[in-house]
Scaffold this motif. Structure first.
Motif, mmCIF file in Angstrom:
data_model
loop_
_atom_site.group_PDB
_atom_site.id
_atom_site.type_symbol
_atom_site.label_atom_id
_atom_site.label_comp_id
_atom_site.label_asym_id
_atom_site.label_seq_id
_atom_site.Cartn_x
_atom_site.Cartn_y
_atom_site.Cartn_z
ATOM 1 N N ARG A 109 1.167 -1.289 0.170
ATOM 2 C CA ARG A 109 -0.027 0.650 0.135
ATOM 3 C C ARG A 109 1.084 1.079 -0.151
ATOM 4 N NH1 ARG A 109 -3.025 -0.649 4.120
ATOM 5 N NH2 ARG A 109 -1.839 0.201 5.804
ATOM 6 N N VAL A 110 1.028 2.154 -0.389
ATOM 7 C CA VAL A 110 1.875 3.268 -1.341
ATOM 8 C C VAL A 110 0.992 4.999 -1.142
ATOM 9 C CG1 VAL A 110 1.514 3.406 -3.436
ATOM 10 C CG2 VAL A 110 3.432 4.262 -2.781
ATOM 11 N N ARG A 111 1.496 5.474 -0.523
ATOM 12 C CA ARG A 111 0.828 6.632 -0.612
ATOM 13 C C ARG A 111 2.002 7.707 -1.445
ATOM 14 N NH1 ARG A 111 -2.430 9.325 2.713
ATOM 15 N NH2 ARG A 111 -2.272 11.796 3.157
ATOM 16 N N ALA A 112 0.789 8.780 -1.545
ATOM 17 C CA ALA A 112 2.054 9.673 -3.151
ATOM 18 C C ALA A 112 0.702 11.126 -3.539
ATOM 19 C CB ALA A 112 2.016 8.731 -3.887
ATOM 20 N N LEU A 113 1.450 11.663 -4.554
ATOM 21 C CA LEU A 113 -0.017 13.231 -4.492
ATOM 22 C C LEU A 113 -0.230 12.229 -6.014
ATOM 23 C CD1 LEU A 113 2.564 15.591 -3.038
ATOM 24 C CD2 LEU A 113 0.896 14.423 -2.226
ATOM 25 N N ASP A 114 -1.527 13.057 -6.137
ATOM 26 C CA ASP A 114 -1.007 12.931 -8.103
ATOM 27 C C ASP A 114 -0.840 13.541 -8.486
ATOM 28 O OD1 ASP A 114 -3.286 14.832 -7.307
ATOM 29 O OD2 ASP A 114 -4.720 12.879 -7.743
ATOM 30 N N ARG A 115 -0.966 14.640 -9.577
ATOM 31 C CA ARG A 115 -0.049 15.297 -10.452
ATOM 32 C C ARG A 115 -1.005 16.644 -10.418
ATOM 33 N NH1 ARG A 115 0.120 14.910 -16.323
ATOM 34 N NH2 ARG A 115 -0.212 17.327 -16.833
ATOM 35 N N ASP A 116 -1.902 17.071 -9.414
ATOM 36 C CA ASP A 116 -2.730 17.944 -8.978
ATOM 37 C C ASP A 116 -2.510 18.411 -7.446
ATOM 38 O OD1 ASP A 116 -3.738 18.195 -11.017
ATOM 39 O OD2 ASP A 116 -5.714 16.863 -10.575
ATOM 40 N N GLY A 117 -0.897 17.629 -7.488
ATOM 41 C CA GLY A 117 -0.477 17.652 -5.359
ATOM 42 C C GLY A 117 -1.465 17.104 -4.934
ATOM 43 N N GLN A 118 -2.743 16.459 -4.961
ATOM 44 C CA GLN A 118 -3.462 16.116 -4.032
ATOM 45 C C GLN A 118 -3.710 14.147 -3.395
ATOM 46 O OE1 GLN A 118 -6.208 17.564 -2.754
ATOM 47 N NE2 GLN A 118 -5.369 19.171 -4.740
ATOM 48 N N PRO A 119 -3.216 14.032 -2.469
ATOM 49 C CA PRO A 119 -2.364 12.587 -1.514
ATOM 50 C C PRO A 119 -3.717 11.683 -1.611
ATOM 51 C CG PRO A 119 -3.322 14.187 0.026
ATOM 52 C CD PRO A 119 -3.335 15.180 -1.292
ATOM 53 N N PHE A 120 -3.563 10.735 -2.086
ATOM 54 C CA PHE A 120 -3.986 9.043 -2.734
ATOM 55 C C PHE A 120 -3.194 7.948 -2.178
ATOM 56 C CE2 PHE A 120 -2.210 6.804 -6.125
ATOM 57 C CZ PHE A 120 -1.626 7.821 -6.553
ATOM 58 N N THR A 121 -4.266 7.138 -1.710
ATOM 59 C CA THR A 121 -3.501 5.795 -1.589
ATOM 60 C C THR A 121 -3.521 4.728 -2.657
ATOM 61 O OG1 THR A 121 -3.870 6.617 1.021
ATOM 62 C CG2 THR A 121 -3.751 3.914 0.142
ATOM 63 N N LEU A 122 -3.150 4.292 -3.045
ATOM 64 C CA LEU A 122 -2.803 2.655 -3.480
ATOM 65 C C LEU A 122 -2.474 1.607 -2.952
ATOM 66 C CD1 LEU A 122 -2.854 1.849 -7.057
ATOM 67 C CD2 LEU A 122 -0.789 2.261 -7.664
ATOM 68 N N GLU A 123 -3.271 0.496 -3.172
ATOM 69 C CA GLU A 123 -2.939 -0.885 -3.122
ATOM 70 C C GLU A 123 -3.447 -1.275 -4.372
ATOM 71 O OE1 GLU A 123 -4.692 -2.889 -0.226
ATOM 72 O OE2 GLU A 123 -5.314 -0.608 0.921
ATOM 73 N N ALA A 124 -1.782 -2.137 -4.331
ATOM 74 C CA ALA A 124 -1.609 -2.747 -5.140
ATOM 75 C C ALA A 124 -0.603 -4.047 -5.070
ATOM 76 C CB ALA A 124 -0.062 -2.140 -6.000
ATOM 77 N N GLU A 125 -1.149 -5.235 -6.323
ATOM 78 C CA GLU A 125 -0.708 -6.441 -5.857
ATOM 79 C C GLU A 125 0.141 -6.893 -7.308
ATOM 80 O OE1 GLU A 125 -3.347 -9.262 -4.859
ATOM 81 O OE2 GLU A 125 -4.346 -9.051 -7.056
ATOM 82 N N GLY A 126 1.069 -8.293 -7.832
ATOM 83 C CA GLY A 126 1.385 -9.285 -8.595
ATOM 84 C C GLY A 126 2.545 -7.822 -9.030
#
Ligand code: NI
Length: 173
Positions: A109-126
């Protein structure tokens, strides 16, 4: 937009540690657009800013079959990673023609900013989880071949140096 040139291992600049992006502005968005264009042109699934000699914490990815699901991670941080061992055969645009298995977390699970500078969380597998970890290593100055044995790395380095000499000789550089 513009195509950027991709640094090839063993270029020392690939070992630069990227700084956080201070502000997500048009300069960064331009860089994102150029990195996407470069990544799609090179048929890669991910590209870290480090690979195009831009040393700020910025990653672009697209692991979809259709190549129509672009993801941008600015200042990414891993919040959580699974612990069961998981291996994937990895490749890298900075080490063309080399593929080998690396052990990673299967899910993150990664936390980052998007291209508008807004924070979001992404869950990823594989593949997507592998790609995130691989690209985040680039931002720390680490290339995937550094997980391999010294013998393999020595062979890869020799192969890359030879390929670079041939490119220079053929005037493609
Ligand atoms: Ni890579």
């Amino acid at each position: 937009m513009a195509l950027l040139s991709i640094l090839c291992y063993p270029d020392e600049r690939l070992h630069t540690v990227a700084k956080p992006v201070a502000v997500v502005d048009d300069r960064i968005r331009r860089q994102i657009d150029d990195m996407f264009e470069t990544m799609y042109e090179a048929k890669g699934v991910g590209l870290a800013a480090t690979q195009v000699d831009f040393h700020e914490r910025l990653i672009v990815m697209d692991v979809s079959e259709e190549r129509n699901e672009p993801i941008v991670l600015i200042n990414p941080e891993i919040e959580w990673a699974s612990t069961e061992p998981f291996e994937w055969e990895e490749g890298c645009l900075s080490v063309p023609g080399v593929y080998d298995r690396v052990q990673r977390a299967e899910r993150v699970r990664v936390r980052a900013l998007d291209r508008d500078g807004q924070p979001f969380t992404l869950e990823a597998e594989g593949l997507m989880a592998v790609c995130i970890q691989h690209e985040m290593d680039h931002l720390m100055g680490k290339v995937f071949v550094e997980y391999l044995s010294l013998l393999k790395r020595t062979r890869i380095r020799a192969k890359m140096v030879k390929a670079r000499r041939e490119r220079e000789r053929d005037g493609e550089h």
